[in-house]
Design an enzyme around this catalytic site. Structure first.
Site, PDB file in Angstrom:
ATOM      1  N   HIS A 306       0.884  37.481  26.884  1.00 12.78           N
ATOM      2  CA  HIS A 306      -0.279  37.683  27.738  1.00 12.78           C
ATOM      3  C   HIS A 306       0.190  37.874  29.167  1.00 12.78           C
ATOM      4  O   HIS A 306       1.192  37.283  29.583  1.00 12.78           O
ATOM      5  CB  HIS A 306      -1.230  36.480  27.648  1.00 12.78           C
ATOM      6  N   ASP A 363      -6.555  37.190  20.926  1.00 15.88           N
ATOM      7  CA  ASP A 363      -6.823  38.419  20.176  1.00 15.88           C
ATOM      8  C   ASP A 363      -6.187  38.395  18.791  1.00 15.88           C
ATOM      9  O   ASP A 363      -6.647  39.093  17.889  1.00 15.88           O
ATOM     10  CB  ASP A 363      -6.295  39.631  20.950  1.00 15.88           C
TER      11      ASP A 363
END
Length: 428
Positions: A306, A363
């Protein structure tokens, strides 16, 4: 709070820059007067080291894997709260009392219907139009129907616009889905919860009663909480930048939706699910991990790493538990989940991924849950936009209320040609 000064040595010139401290997090160098003092700009593509605003909404510590909304951890909120309560918290700064929450939920439920003319607006799109294209168009068009809530200088109108956007987004999203599959629109039912109502409008049909499955309702509500706000990300910054010009709130949120549509932002869970489907079975995982390590191979593990988190994404922990609950409630035996579990375990124990701090993010799991519920991948980013609307609205309100707010106007490092004379076309 400013209590320290940093000194910048620029040639033979010394420039003092105030050091500003927030409640938590890194200190910030105040460079607002740097250009006037030095004739220099700062260069920070992607704003990787630049605080573009002051905010009291959300705090992220990427190194420690911390996400706070108004001081409350995302783990506690997702476990103990509801999306409506988190929405109130983001908008108002404090958790509501029982009466305040009831009043807020009632107000939102009374704004869920769309102007009837907007239903004809959908017919202007092709049946195969991407739902995000429809979302951009319809949300932007709201300003043409609700003129009584576009005066951003009026706090009352701002509040009404905020409630309308949060309330109408599930209806707009559900209608986008219904239009794509050729089914009739389902009107909101005020007896249901915010999330339950959205599920009914999306999957219900007029021919029979729709039954909301509690485990699915809770899981989707939790997904909404996890996506409600995430500091100054690309779409939130877009909403703030659009809002800084004085644009109406509906246009600002439409701009945020357009930014979220980008695959590097809102489309990551769809990419992660497609990757798991490509892998197919657990025995193929080592091959794909080897490909991910190969610098000459374009394949990348989606759902890992991320931009902000350099530790385990705290939202991923919640999602891992939630995906088990949904699959059990729906009696789904999805082999993709087994691939995800084993891929996570192998990656977390591989020195390559540990060294590069490539941990699973939200996700990685959310796509599996949404697919199990029945959403097509084209709706994943729409659900993200639905949930993030409350964050966008809260950020927009905070910006408009800031007396020091100015129109956004980034500077640049110009590397094009210097001034040169025009040459007529016959002499070129």
């Amino acid at each position: 709070m400013t209590n320290k000064v940093a000194t910048l040595n620029l040639g033979d010139q010394q420039i003092d820059l105030p050091v500003v401290s927030g409640t938590v997090g890194p200190d910030v160098l105040d460079i607002r007067k740097l250009y006037a003092q030095s004739d220099c700009f700062t260069f920070d593509p992607g704003f990787t080291s630049t605080a573009s605003c002051e905010s009291q909404l959300t705090y992220i510590d990427g190194d420690q894997g911390v996400l706070l909304h108004r001081g409350y951890s995302i783990e506690e909120l997702s476990e103990k709260s509801s999306f409506m309560e988190v929405s109130y918290l983001l908008l108002n700064g404090e958790l509501p009392s029982k009466q305040e929450l009831d009043d807020f939920s009632y107000t939102i439920s009374r704004h869920t219907m769309l102007h009837e003319q907007l239903s004809t607006f959908y017919r202007g799109f092709r049946r195969d139009a991407h739902p995000m294209a429809i979302m951009c168009g319809v949300v932007g068009a709201l300003s043409a129907f609700y003129h009584d809530s576009t005066d951003i200088s009026d706090p009352v109108q701002r509040k009404i616009a905020s409630h309308r956007l949060i309330a109408k987004m599930p209806t707009i999203a559900a209608m986008a889905y219904k239009y794509s599959v050729g089914q009739p629109f389902i009107y909101p039912d005020n007896k249901l919860s915010y999330t339950g109502n959205f599920l009914r409008m999306t999957f219900g049909v007029p021919a029979e009663e729709y039954e909301v499955i509690p485990a699915v309702e809770q899981a989707l509500d939790r997904i909404f909480i996890l996506h409600a706000d995430h500091e100054q990300n690309a779409s939130t910054s877009t909403v703030r930048l659009a809002g800084s010009s004085g644009a109406n709130p509906f246009a600002c949120i439409a701009a945020g939706i357009a930014c979220l549509w980008g695959p590097a932002h809102g489309g990551a869970n769809e990419a992660a699910l497609n990757m798991l489907r490509e892998i197919g079975t657990p025995d193929r995982i080592p091959h794909y991990i080897a490909r991910a390590k190969d610098k000459n191979d374009p394949f990348r593990l989606m759902g890992f790493g991320h931009r902000v988190y350099k530790n385990y994404d705290p939202r991923a922990t919640v999602m891992q538990k939630t995906v088990r609950e949904v699959l059990a409630a729906l009696k789904v035996n999805d082999p993709i989940f087994e691939v995800a579990m084993q891929l996570e375990e192998m990656a977390l124990n591989d020195p390559y991924f540990i060294e590069k701090k490539l941990f699973p993010n939200v996700d990685f799991y959310s796509g599996i849950i949404l697919s199990a519920i029945g959403f097509p991948t084209t709706m994943f980013t729409v659900l993200f936009a639905l949930a993030r609307t409350v964050g966008w609205v809260a950020q927009w309100n905070e910006m408009i209320s800031d007396p020091g707010q100015k129109i956004g106007r980034p500077r640049q490092l110009y590397t094009g040609p210097a001034a040169r004379p025009y040459v007529s076309v016959d002499k070129r």
